[in-house]
Motif scaffolding. Structure first.
Motif, PDB file in Angstrom:
ATOM      1  N   GLY A 123      17.680  12.833 -25.263  1.00 36.19           N
ATOM      2  CA  GLY A 123      18.789  13.388 -24.504  1.00 36.19           C
ATOM      3  C   GLY A 123      18.358  14.589 -23.692  1.00 36.19           C
ATOM      4  N   ALA A 124      19.031  14.778 -22.577  1.00 36.49           N
ATOM      5  CA  ALA A 124      18.747  15.948 -21.753  1.00 36.49           C
ATOM      6  C   ALA A 124      19.103  17.201 -22.537  1.00 36.49           C
ATOM      7  CB  ALA A 124      19.553  15.884 -20.455  1.00 36.49           C
ATOM      8  N   GLY A 125      18.154  18.094 -22.656  1.00 38.08           N
ATOM      9  CA  GLY A 125      18.406  19.348 -23.341  1.00 38.08           C
ATOM     10  C   GLY A 125      18.499  19.241 -24.851  1.00 38.08           C
ATOM     11  N   SER A 126      18.194  18.062 -25.397  1.00 32.60           N
ATOM     12  CA  SER A 126      18.269  17.926 -26.853  1.00 32.60           C
ATOM     13  C   SER A 126      17.160  18.731 -27.516  1.00 32.60           C
ATOM     14  CB  SER A 126      18.160  16.448 -27.254  1.00 32.60           C
ATOM     15  OG  SER A 126      16.927  15.945 -26.840  1.00 32.60           O
ATOM     16  N   LYS A 127      17.381  19.093 -28.751  1.00 32.09           N
ATOM     17  CA  LYS A 127      16.404  19.903 -29.470  1.00 32.09           C
ATOM     18  C   LYS A 127      15.173  19.060 -29.803  1.00 32.09           C
ATOM     19  CE  LYS A 127      19.790  22.939 -31.627  1.00 32.09           C
ATOM     20  NZ  LYS A 127      20.441  23.336 -32.880  1.00 32.09           N
ATOM     21  N   PRO A 128      13.996  19.713 -29.817  1.00 33.36           N
ATOM     22  CA  PRO A 128      12.776  18.955 -30.182  1.00 33.36           C
ATOM     23  C   PRO A 128      12.910  18.356 -31.581  1.00 33.36           C
ATOM     24  CG  PRO A 128      12.239  21.121 -29.283  1.00 33.36           C
ATOM     25  CD  PRO A 128      13.716  21.112 -29.494  1.00 33.36           C
ATOM     26  N   THR A 129      12.392  17.162 -31.740  1.00 32.36           N
ATOM     27  CA  THR A 129      12.388  16.520 -33.054  1.00 32.36           C
ATOM     28  C   THR A 129      10.964  16.085 -33.395  1.00 32.36           C
ATOM     29  OG1 THR A 129      12.626  14.209 -32.444  1.00 32.36           O
ATOM     30  CG2 THR A 129      14.633  15.556 -32.393  1.00 32.36           C
ATOM     31  N   ASP A 130      10.787  15.595 -34.579  1.00 33.97           N
ATOM     32  CA  ASP A 130       9.480  15.069 -34.981  1.00 33.97           C
ATOM     33  C   ASP A 130       9.521  13.553 -35.086  1.00 33.97           C
ATOM     34  OD1 ASP A 130       8.194  17.480 -35.070  1.00 33.97           O
ATOM     35  OD2 ASP A 130       8.632  17.834 -37.188  1.00 33.97           O
ATOM     36  N   ASN A 131      10.391  12.932 -34.294  1.00 34.19           N
ATOM     37  CA  ASN A 131      10.593  11.491 -34.427  1.00 34.19           C
ATOM     38  C   ASN A 131      10.442  10.743 -33.098  1.00 34.19           C
ATOM     39  OD1 ASN A 131      11.585  11.147 -37.353  1.00 34.19           O
ATOM     40  ND2 ASN A 131      12.781  12.871 -36.591  1.00 34.19           N
ATOM     41  N   TYR A 132       9.632  11.288 -32.210  1.00 36.68           N
ATOM     42  CA  TYR A 132       9.431  10.600 -30.935  1.00 36.68           C
ATOM     43  C   TYR A 132       8.527   9.374 -31.126  1.00 36.68           C
ATOM     44  CZ  TYR A 132      11.205  14.953 -28.955  1.00 36.68           C
ATOM     45  OH  TYR A 132      11.976  16.042 -28.668  1.00 36.68           O
ATOM     46  N   VAL A 133       8.792   8.399 -30.295  1.00 38.28           N
ATOM     47  CA  VAL A 133       7.967   7.189 -30.269  1.00 38.28           C
ATOM     48  C   VAL A 133       7.620   6.900 -28.804  1.00 38.28           C
ATOM     49  CG1 VAL A 133       7.903   4.702 -30.672  1.00 38.28           C
ATOM     50  CG2 VAL A 133       8.966   6.206 -32.358  1.00 38.28           C
ATOM     51  N   LEU A 134       6.339   6.718 -28.554  1.00 35.11           N
ATOM     52  CA  LEU A 134       5.889   6.332 -27.205  1.00 35.11           C
ATOM     53  C   LEU A 134       5.792   4.809 -27.176  1.00 35.11           C
ATOM     54  CD1 LEU A 134       4.774   6.986 -24.403  1.00 35.11           C
ATOM     55  CD2 LEU A 134       2.542   7.402 -25.456  1.00 35.11           C
ATOM     56  N   ALA A 135       6.478   4.211 -26.226  1.00 36.52           N
ATOM     57  CA  ALA A 135       6.503   2.738 -26.161  1.00 36.52           C
ATOM     58  C   ALA A 135       5.920   2.249 -24.844  1.00 36.52           C
ATOM     59  CB  ALA A 135       7.931   2.233 -26.319  1.00 36.52           C
ATOM     60  N   ILE A 136       5.120   1.184 -24.922  1.00 40.11           N
ATOM     61  CA  ILE A 136       4.621   0.489 -23.730  1.00 40.11           C
ATOM     62  C   ILE A 136       4.955  -0.980 -23.910  1.00 40.11           C
ATOM     63  CG2 ILE A 136       2.599  -0.105 -22.349  1.00 40.11           C
ATOM     64  CD1 ILE A 136       1.288   2.479 -23.308  1.00 40.11           C
ATOM     65  N   ILE A 137       5.688  -1.514 -22.955  1.00 41.60           N
ATOM     66  CA  ILE A 137       6.196  -2.879 -23.096  1.00 41.60           C
ATOM     67  C   ILE A 137       5.788  -3.684 -21.860  1.00 41.60           C
ATOM     68  CG2 ILE A 137       8.268  -4.294 -23.381  1.00 41.60           C
ATOM     69  CD1 ILE A 137       9.568  -1.762 -24.640  1.00 41.60           C
ATOM     70  N   THR A 138       5.101  -4.796 -22.096  1.00 38.68           N
ATOM     71  CA  THR A 138       4.639  -5.620 -20.968  1.00 38.68           C
ATOM     72  C   THR A 138       4.766  -7.102 -21.295  1.00 38.68           C
ATOM     73  OG1 THR A 138       2.323  -6.036 -21.583  1.00 38.68           O
ATOM     74  CG2 THR A 138       2.810  -3.902 -20.610  1.00 38.68           C
ATOM     75  N   GLU A 139       4.668  -7.915 -20.259  1.00 37.14           N
ATOM     76  CA  GLU A 139       4.485  -9.362 -20.394  1.00 37.14           C
ATOM     77  C   GLU A 139       3.249  -9.710 -19.579  1.00 37.14           C
ATOM     78  OE1 GLU A 139       7.598  -8.060 -19.496  1.00 37.14           O
ATOM     79  OE2 GLU A 139       8.162  -8.140 -21.603  1.00 37.14           O
ATOM     80  N   TYR A 140       2.335 -10.466 -20.175  1.00 31.72           N
ATOM     81  CA  TYR A 140       1.047 -10.699 -19.515  1.00 31.72           C
ATOM     82  C   TYR A 140       0.587 -12.138 -19.734  1.00 31.72           C
ATOM     83  CZ  TYR A 140      -0.769 -10.307 -24.246  1.00 31.72           C
ATOM     84  OH  TYR A 140      -0.987 -10.520 -25.585  1.00 31.72           O
ATOM     85  N   ASP A 141      -0.353 -12.553 -18.905  1.00 29.97           N
ATOM     86  CA  ASP A 141      -0.942 -13.898 -19.011  1.00 29.97           C
ATOM     87  C   ASP A 141      -2.256 -13.852 -19.791  1.00 29.97           C
ATOM     88  OD1 ASP A 141       1.037 -14.871 -17.207  1.00 29.97           O
ATOM     89  OD2 ASP A 141      -0.195 -14.198 -15.504  1.00 29.97           O
ATOM     90  N   GLY A 142      -2.588 -14.965 -20.397  1.00 27.26           N
ATOM     91  CA  GLY A 142      -3.921 -15.130 -20.971  1.00 27.26           C
ATOM     92  C   GLY A 142      -4.106 -14.452 -22.311  1.00 27.26           C
ATOM     93  N   SER A 143      -5.385 -14.236 -22.639  1.00 27.84           N
ATOM     94  CA  SER A 143      -5.741 -13.706 -23.952  1.00 27.84           C
ATOM     95  C   SER A 143      -5.966 -12.203 -23.892  1.00 27.84           C
ATOM     96  CB  SER A 143      -7.028 -14.385 -24.448  1.00 27.84           C
ATOM     97  OG  SER A 143      -7.611 -13.641 -25.494  1.00 27.84           O
ATOM     98  N   PHE A 144      -5.172 -11.455 -24.613  1.00 28.51           N
ATOM     99  CA  PHE A 144      -5.372 -10.013 -24.685  1.00 28.51           C
ATOM    100  C   PHE A 144      -6.683  -9.707 -25.398  1.00 28.51           C
ATOM    101  CE2 PHE A 144      -4.554  -5.610 -25.607  1.00 28.51           C
ATOM    102  CZ  PHE A 144      -3.826  -5.210 -24.507  1.00 28.51           C
TER     103      PHE A 144
END
Lengths: 476, 158
Positions: free
Chosen positions: B59-80
């Protein structure tokens, strides 16, 4: 770039072609680790009457023989490396060549399956060491060196098999092509005696030696550190070539395609049998080009001609274009990240079409495909470029952004005619022609595999420092 | 048939949210160029989630927490897996910048030198590979390159 490599710490075959006519590869099992360590130590030092391991230092005059030694994962274990240390090695190397995942990945299936391999290579757990000897051209020297080595094996090493190779005239291979033309230019490596420049970037040292920067940043390394810098890996392969089947393929499918058998031979390889690249000699083989020209070409240019984005001259699915796409656009990164040094030589009698083989004859190619990462180089090239056709990026010719004349994406099918599995139910090779969406292409189908894997092993070439460390592990 | 990658990476407690968000924004252009060059990724986005919030959103202006999660979401072809080396070469520096913020990330920096560990990390944190993950829905069955070959142009500046 000007990386400095301590050539005296690198096994010679990684960075140098020995320019010899005879080779023998011993497939060995360690039966006594400490004594095998002492044997390796004697090889490193050239003591006890044994030939000294050849380094990348140039030797003049030419020595009587060249010797290099490499180890499988099971071999490193037999010499005392811990399981924990092995986990730091290349993922493909850890699996090994006989592993089912590996075999499926690189196309060693059906008649090429590890269960069918010769010389004890089918039992990957028992294959520990490959010791290779190269001599100029005198079989007596090869026998003399072999006798010395075999005497030293006693009590510590069992010989599972030995495989000989013998060069054919003018560096030809059994399918009739002149070989040994293209090799990557490795930063810091000694120059080839016969310079054959290509129009490709110099490959970072770390693509062939552990402990140096590689393409894309970072370095490959292993633990312990003594085994890391200046070491390398290779896929050792024995590839049996059915020359009769290849000639029948050329005869039958050239008629289907409406071209000459020699042109089809050039199209599936990317080079005429005299060695000239079809990219530079699209219509006829011509006379063999000088070294300064024979490998000096690209596939993509800003104008047409000489651009060959569409593979109209050199098919996108040809052997040399699949295995080294040069500047062609491919998914992922580019060819610089997936180069391989080839150190292979023919074996078996040469084929004479005027004297048909009275019975099936064993002939083919045997040797090492060298790289700093089996996973990212040998296995990648084989699994993604030789066995698939989806690695090619969509691309159109200069001045044709809408692809009216075609798109590279549509101009490849099937697998490498030479190195593919090529099940007749799905085998396919495309001869591209101008036309939107590949509509005017000629595609030949239904042919079979003509090169069978009859043996393989994934091996690690320790540095000289690494060999000393390894030799001493169980002796300490 | 595309494959999903849904990477959810717990952020190291005490991380400066603004600094992480700035880094994320700063590397978007480089990330886009790298993914365009790779040529197998249909879509990709990075998100920051806050496990301490009822709607998981920062949230805008929300207090810092220790529960952040960084997410990267993709759809891709072939073998990762097979392309992990190419992936590390192309987006390694971007991931190196992101991984310094997440739990376990420091051990695999630089990813160019730790490719197999990087691959294992991605698999471990890929929610698409969790037992509860459902199959991906896709509106079309075509690769990125197949789409381009049929005349759809790459998005400029992506």
């Amino acid at each position: 770039m000007s990386t400095t490599i301590d050539f005296s710490d690198v096994q010679g075959t990684i960075l140098r072609g020995y320019r010899v006519d005879l080779a023998r590869h011993f497939i060995l099992t360690v039966t006594n680790g400490p004594k095998a360590g002492a044997f390796i130590e004697a090889l490193v030092d050239g003591t006890d009457g044994l030939p000294r391991i050849t380094t990348a230092v140039h030797i003049k005059p030419k020595p009587e023989c060249f010797v290099n030694v490499a180890f499988t994962a099971a071999g490193l274990t037999a010499l005392g490396l811990s399981d924990q240390e092995l986990t730091t090695f290349d993922a493909g190397f850890q699996r090994g060549a006989t592993n089912a995942t590996t075999a499926g990945k690189v196309g060693d299936t059906g008649s090429s399956a590890p269960a069918n391999w010769v010389g004890g290579l089918s039992n990957g757990a028992a294959v520990h060491i490959i010791l290779s000897v190269w001599v100029d051209d005198d079989p007596a020297v090869l026998e003399k060196v072999s006798a010395t080595l075999r005497a030293a094996f006693a009590g510590c090493i069992t010989e599972l098999s030995a495989h000989d190779a013998k060069a054919l005239p003018d560096n030809h291979v059994h399918f009739g092509y002149r070989d040994n033309i293209a090799q990557p230019t490795v930063d810091g490596a000694p120059p080839r005696k016969r310079q054959i420049p290509d129009d490709q970037p110099v490959v970072p040292t770390g693509e062939f030696l552990l402990g140096y920067d590689k393409a894309g940043g970072g370095q490959y390394s292993v633990q312990p550190s003594q085994l890391s810098k200046n070491s390398s890996y290779a896929a050792f392969r024995i590839l049996e070539q059915d020359v009769v089947a290849f000639e029948q393929f050329l005869d039958a499918y050239s008629k289907t395609a409406g071209i000459s058998a020699e042109l089809l031979a050039a199209k599936v390889c990317g080079r005429w049998r005299n060695g000239n690249p079809i990219e530079l000699q699209p219509d006829d083989p011509g006379t063999f080009l000088p070294p300064s020209e024979v490998n000096n070409f690209k596939y993509v240019a800003p104008q047409l001609p000489p651009d060959d984005t569409l593979g109209l001259k050199c098919p996108i699915g040809s052997h040399i274009r699949r295995n080294n796409p040069r500047d062609m656009a491919v998914i992922g990164t580019d060819s610089v990240h997936h180069r391989i040094v080839r150190r292979a030589m023919p074996y078996g009698p040469s084929y004479d079409p005027s004297v048909p083989d009275p019975a099936p004859v064993k002939r083919g190619l045997i040797g090492y495909f060298i790289n700093a990462s089996i996973f990212n180089q040998f296995e990648f090239v084989q699994s993604q470029w030789s066995l698939r056709s989806s690695f090619v990026k969509a691309a159109t010719a200069p001045g044709d952004p809408d692809g009216t004349n075609g798109n590279a994406y549509f101009n490849i099918s099937g697998q490498d005619v030479f190195l593919g599995v090529n099940d007749p139910k799905s085998s396919s090779f495309t001869l591209a022609a101008i036309g939107q969406g590949g509509t005017n292409n000629t595609t030949i189908t239904g042919f079979s595999r003509m090169i069978t894997t009859v043996g393989a092993a994934y091996v690690f070439f320790p540095s000289m420092t690494g060999l000393r460390y390894l030799a001493g592990l169980l002796q300490r | 048939m595309a494959s999903p990658l849904s990477l959810f990476m717990p952020v190291i407690p005490g991380t400066d949210l603004q600094k992480m968000a700035q880094d994320l924004a700063q590397f978007q252009t480089a990330l886009g160029e790298a993914l365009q060059s790779i040529g197998t990724v249909h879509y990709a986005r990075t998100l920051i989630l806050d496990g301490a919030m009822p709607n998981l959103q920062v949230g805008a202006g929300s207090k810092p927490t220790d529960n952040y999660v960084l997410a990267i979401i993709t759809e891709y072809d072939g073998s990762f897996d097979d392309y992990i080396g190419d992936f590390a070469s192309q987006v390694g520096d971007v991931f190196n910048a992101f991984l310094k913020y997440v739990v376990g990330g420091a051990a695999i920096i630089p990813v160019q030198s730790n490719q197999q560990a990087f691959l294992e990390y991605l698999k471990t944190n890929d929610a698409s590979q969790a037992p509860t993950a459902t199959p991906i829905y896709q509106a079309y069955d075509a690769t990125v390159q197949e789409i381009y070959a049929h005349g759809i142009k790459p998005v400029s500046g992506s």
